[in-house]
Design a protein around this motif. Structure first.
Motif, mmCIF file in Angstrom:
data_model
loop_
_atom_site.group_PDB
_atom_site.id
_atom_site.type_symbol
_atom_site.label_atom_id
_atom_site.label_comp_id
_atom_site.label_asym_id
_atom_site.label_seq_id
_atom_site.Cartn_x
_atom_site.Cartn_y
_atom_site.Cartn_z
ATOM 1 N N GLY A 1 -21.187 -9.406 26.057
ATOM 2 C CA GLY A 1 -20.581 -8.416 26.936
ATOM 3 C C GLY A 1 -20.645 -7.017 26.347
ATOM 4 O O GLY A 1 -20.835 -6.028 27.078
ATOM 5 N N SER B 1 -14.479 -8.375 30.940
ATOM 6 C CA SER B 1 -13.561 -9.416 30.481
ATOM 7 C C SER B 1 -13.244 -9.303 28.995
ATOM 8 O O SER B 1 -12.300 -9.909 28.508
ATOM 9 N N ARG C 1 -19.039 -9.655 32.057
ATOM 10 C CA ARG C 1 -18.894 -10.010 30.639
ATOM 11 C C ARG C 1 -18.283 -8.863 29.855
ATOM 12 O O ARG C 1 -17.488 -9.071 28.937
#
Length: 903
Positions: free
Chosen positions: A291, A321, A318
């Motif tokens: 991410g 989060s 990604r």
């Protein structure tokens, strides 16, 4: 001199350099105070003086090396040292850093390792004090140094332990020494991360900055056994940014390759520095979460153009989060803050971050970023930067943004950028009219980065099918292409376009292009042979300008040429009128000694070129103004105009077929100033980097003439004669016989005279005087008679106050070559040279050539190739002792219509 041409050229080969062992060098240059502080703190542990020290700096500034030196100092003072290092891979491992430290204190079988609190997160409140007590008990027995490198990657549990230990330092002889990646003080203050919090409350904070220029010089002096040039040291400091790790990587490369530290090797410094930075970025990317890599790629694409929250949304789920994303970015050392938003530290890092993506994925990411920036009403400049890397958007706003940004770049002296933006706009799906506008705008930008692509597009536009709405763009395209020097390309496309277009100026441009090339060049299709001629009495200003030049270049009907030239320049509203016919008209007036009107016409064209933003055309016109000044003895004006032309477009960026003309004016100016050495250097510099195609344009004739005059001025008459004869051959191949254009015959006669070849000199002078008299311009007549007075020894009977000054350089050469003949030697015969007989095939070709047939037509009539015709004519010229086609008629009349036959 303002027109002096200079270029930095490497001299010889670099000698193999002698480098010391780079890995053995002291890497803590300019770190003396920091080392002394750590030594005092370490030695103070013996007196139970504890400390918590944080070392901060960008990657490559020597943080790890400083920690290693502190460890050596501690051991030298009998202090026990245990160490650990944070890493992206273990940043989420519970008590990862503490486990590394504990491993140095307790064996694997120690009961502490199997305590159930290690595997039970709910018992952290018990585990943390227990770990603190264990380390403190070790420190009570003997002073202890705890070293944690890259502490920005320490897991949260280990950070809490470090903070707890820092609060207990007063109890024991214990020193905590941590290193952190950080940026500037302003960045550290803004980043909500462990970087700005310094992990622990430090008693001492050490900020490591990049090496100064003096520090870089110190490292270079230590690494190399010989002297290091200041220019190389300064360039190395600038390229490496004072980053010690990058600098040492550069030095290792130089040592392995045996490269000398010279200015010629600066590109190697840049390449190895880029490689070092790229390798570090690659190592880091391999260890951070996916991410975060997604977010770094977004930063590489649009950092500085979008707010952080928008970049997060673009990076995908990604990145969104990941907890503490901005904190994680700060830990990488790859970002800096700009206006409160993170962006990658430099272009090299950005390129490396994007290198892991496919080309299509990158183009898609740029496109998504551009669309998001457009919805957010971002400024044109930033939005255009995103569009440069994006796939075609397919929406009108993209083209509008790119065009506005290109106009802004042109206005601010950034033609390369303008060209890139316009070329990108042409990749969008476009209406034919908009596409035509863009093609013309790209050509006007005139950037050296896009010559081939720009010329190709202009040519396609000229012959592109379409209605009257494209007519103005076809005309402008042909005009710009011809002004760039691409006469052959213009001929090829206009030969088809003039049959279907009702724009009369296109025919004018065709014949100007035809007149700029040898009469048989490029004739490869019936279209080219069927182009209608210019009308005898043209009503179109463009056709009048073309007709004026054709008459003037051929030395025919000076009054009519002047009348046509004035009609071209004073036809009322010339808004949108092509530039090249007006340039041609101005040149025709110049050949007729109408200096004031010629300059007025060129000034008019220059104003229009400036208004259009056509920098390359403006530079060409300024160069022509300089030639007018040179012709009429206005040397200061000529020098000023040529200097401005080369300032706007440096000679290296001129079209290869036009650059020799500008250089010729510079050479002749140097000659007229009495600077033959400067002229020779200018020619040598050009020859060393001569562009492909330079010998193919009409401007090459001017350079041959200038070089011939220079060689004659320095006493090399044989070389001068070779240049001048080749100049004459080139001009005659185009049908340009007017001696007012270039008095090559007079100067060649001076060369013959210097070589004792009086009959050849007399023949050339007689021809030049005849042609000059037929044209009737006083300047051309004056030059021919000055040369005759020198070569033949006749009186100078033509001086009158009303006659314009001849070409000053010719005047100078005539004076310099006026030397008495050698006594006791007879003058060579002045009669015609004996004529060698011609073959029947040569006679057939000559008869057609005298009738005015171009070489392609002769080849067609005789069923041979053009190359065969050219070879036969070249042999004929040598046999008859004439320089070119124009002399065939008089030569045949002298031999009774045929030159005889060989057996």
């Amino acid at each position: 001199m303002a027109t002096s041409l200079s270029r930095v050229v490497g001299r010889g080969q670099d000698t193999v350099a002698a480098w010391r062992d780079v890995d053995a060098l002291d890497v803590l240059v300019e770190r003396t105070e920091q080392v002394e502080l750590l030594e005092r703190l370490v030695s103070g542990l013996a007196d139970r003086n504890s400390a918590a020290v944080v070392v901060r700096g960008r990657p490559g500034t020597g943080r790890s090396e400083l920690l290693r030196r502190a460890g050596e100092l501690a051991r030298a003072h009998g202090v026990r040292v245990i160490s650990a290092a944070g890493s992206p891979e273990e940043s989420s491992l519970r008590y990862g850093v503490v486990s590394q430290l504990l491993g140095a204190l307790r064996p694997v079988g120690c009961p502490l390792w199997t305590h159930p609190m290690w595997t039970d997160p709910s018992r952290d409140a018990e585990l943390l004090p227990m770990l603190c007590r264990d380390f403190l008990s070790v420190a009570r027995k003997a002073p202890l140094l705890v070293v944690v490198d890259d502490a920005q990657w320490a897991d949260a549990h280990s950070v809490r332990w470090l903070q707890a230990m820092a609060r207990r330092l007063s109890d024991v002889p214990l020193m905590l020494l941590l290193s952190l990646t950080s940026g500037s003080a302003a960045e550290d203050a803004q980043l909500p991360s462990t970087v700005s919090a310094a992990v622990v409350p430090a008693t001492h904070l050490i900020d490591l900055r990049p090496l100064s220029a003096a520090g870089v010089r110190q490292v270079l002096a230590a690494a190399h056994t010989g002297p290091v040039p200041e220019a190389f040291a300064a360039a190395t400091a600038q390229i490496t940014g004072g980053n010690a790790a990058v600098l040492h990587a550069v030095l290792r490369h130089f040592a392995r390759a045996g490269l000398a530290p010279t200015a010629a090797q600066v590109p190697q410094v840049r390449a190895s520095a880029v490689r070092a930075v790229g390798e570090r970025v690659d190592r880091l990317l391999a260890g951070i979460p996916a991410g975060l890599v997604d977010l770094l790629r977004v930063l590489a694409v649009c950092g500085g153009h979008l707010d952080f929250e928008l970049m997060l949304s673009l990076a995908g789920p990604r990145a969104r989060s990941a907890s503490g994303t901005l904190d994680l970015l700060a830990r990488t050392g790859l970002v800096r803050l700009h206006g409160g938003n993170p962006e990658l530290v430099d272009a090299t890092t950005a390129a490396r971050v994007l290198a892991g993506m496919s080309a299509s994925d990158r183009a898609e990411l740029y496109a998504r970023a551009a669309q998001l920036a457009h919805r957010c009403a971002s400024a044109d400049e930033g939005l255009a930067s995103l569009l440069l890397g994006a796939r075609p958007i397919g929406e009108p706003w993209a083209v509008e943004v790119l065009r506005r940004a290109a106009a802004h770049s042109r206005e601010h002296g950034q033609p390369h950028r303008a060209g890139e933006l316009l070329a990108r706009a042409l990749r969008e799906p476009l209406d034919p009219v908009v596409r035509a506008q863009l093609v013309v705008e790209l050509a006007v930008a005139g950037t050296p980065s896009f010559p081939a692509a720009g010329d190709r597009r202009l040519g396609e536009l000229i012959s592109e099918p379409g209605g009257d709405e494209l007519a103005p763009f076809r005309l402008r395209a042909a005009d710009l292409l011809l002004a760039r020097g691409e006469a052959e390309l213009v001929r090829q496309h206009l030969a088809r376009a003039v049959h279907t277009s009702e724009t009369p100026a296109l025919l004018a441009l065709y014949w100007l292009a035809e007149n700029s090339s040898p009469d048989d060049a490029g004739l490869t299709s019936p279209d080219l042979a069927s182009v209608p001629p210019l009308p005898d009495r043209p009503t179109d200003p463009g056709q009048a300008g073309a007709a004026a030049w054709r008459l003037a270049a051929r030395g025919q009907d000076r009054d009519r040429a002047g009348e046509l030239a004035r009609a071209a320049l004073h036809a009322g509203d010339l808004t949108g009128a092509p530039l090249c016919p007006r340039v041609a008209a101005s040149r025709a007036l110049m050949l007729g000694d109408d200096r004031v009107e010629a300059l007025a016409g060129l000034d008019q064209v220059l104003a229009d070129a400036n208004r259009l933003g056509a920098t390359s055309v403006a530079a060409l016109v300024l160069g022509l103004r300089a030639s007018v000044g040179l012709r009429f003895g206005q040397l200061d004006e000529a020098e000023r105009d040529l200097g401005e032309a080369l300032r706007r477009v440096p000679l290296r960026d001129w079209h290869p077929r036009l650059a020799p003309g500008a250089l010729a004016v510079a050479v002749l100016l140097h000659l007229r100033r009495g600077e033959p050495g400067q002229a020779e250097r200018a020619l040598a510099e050009f020859a060393a980097h001569q562009p492909d195609g330079a010998v193919q344009g009409a401007a090459w004739s001017y350079l041959l003439f200038a070089r011939g005059r220079l060689r004659l001025a320095v006493g090399d008459a044989s070389a001068a004669l070779a240049d001048l004869r080749e100049c004459g051959r080139e001009l005659l191949a185009r049908g340009w016989t007017n001696p007012a254009l270039l008095p090559w015959r007079s100067v060649a006669a001076l060369a013959h005279h210097a070589l004792g070849e009086q009959s050849a000199a007399a023949r050339l002078l007689a021809e030049e005087q005849q042609l000059a008299a037929a044209w009737g311009a006083a300047g051309a007549v004056r030059v021919a008679e000055l040369a005759a007075a020198t070569v033949l020894g006749g009186p100078d009977r033509t001086r009158t106050p009303a006659v314009p000054r001849p070409d000053p350089a010719t005047q100078l050469l005539v004076a310099s070559r006026a030397a008495p003949g050698r006594q006791g030697e007879p003058e060579p015969a002045t009669g015609p040279a004996p004529v060698r007989p011609l073959t029947e095939a040569e006679n057939r070709i000559v008869q057609l050539a005298v009738r005015g047939y171009p070489n392609s037509r002769i080849a067609q009539e005789l069923a041979v190739t053009r190359r065969t015709v050219e070879q036969h004519l070249t042999r004929v010229y040598h046999k008859l002792g004439i320089p070119g086609r124009h002399h065939l008629g008089p030569a045949l009349r002298h031999t009774g219509g045929r030159a005889g036959e060989e057996d």
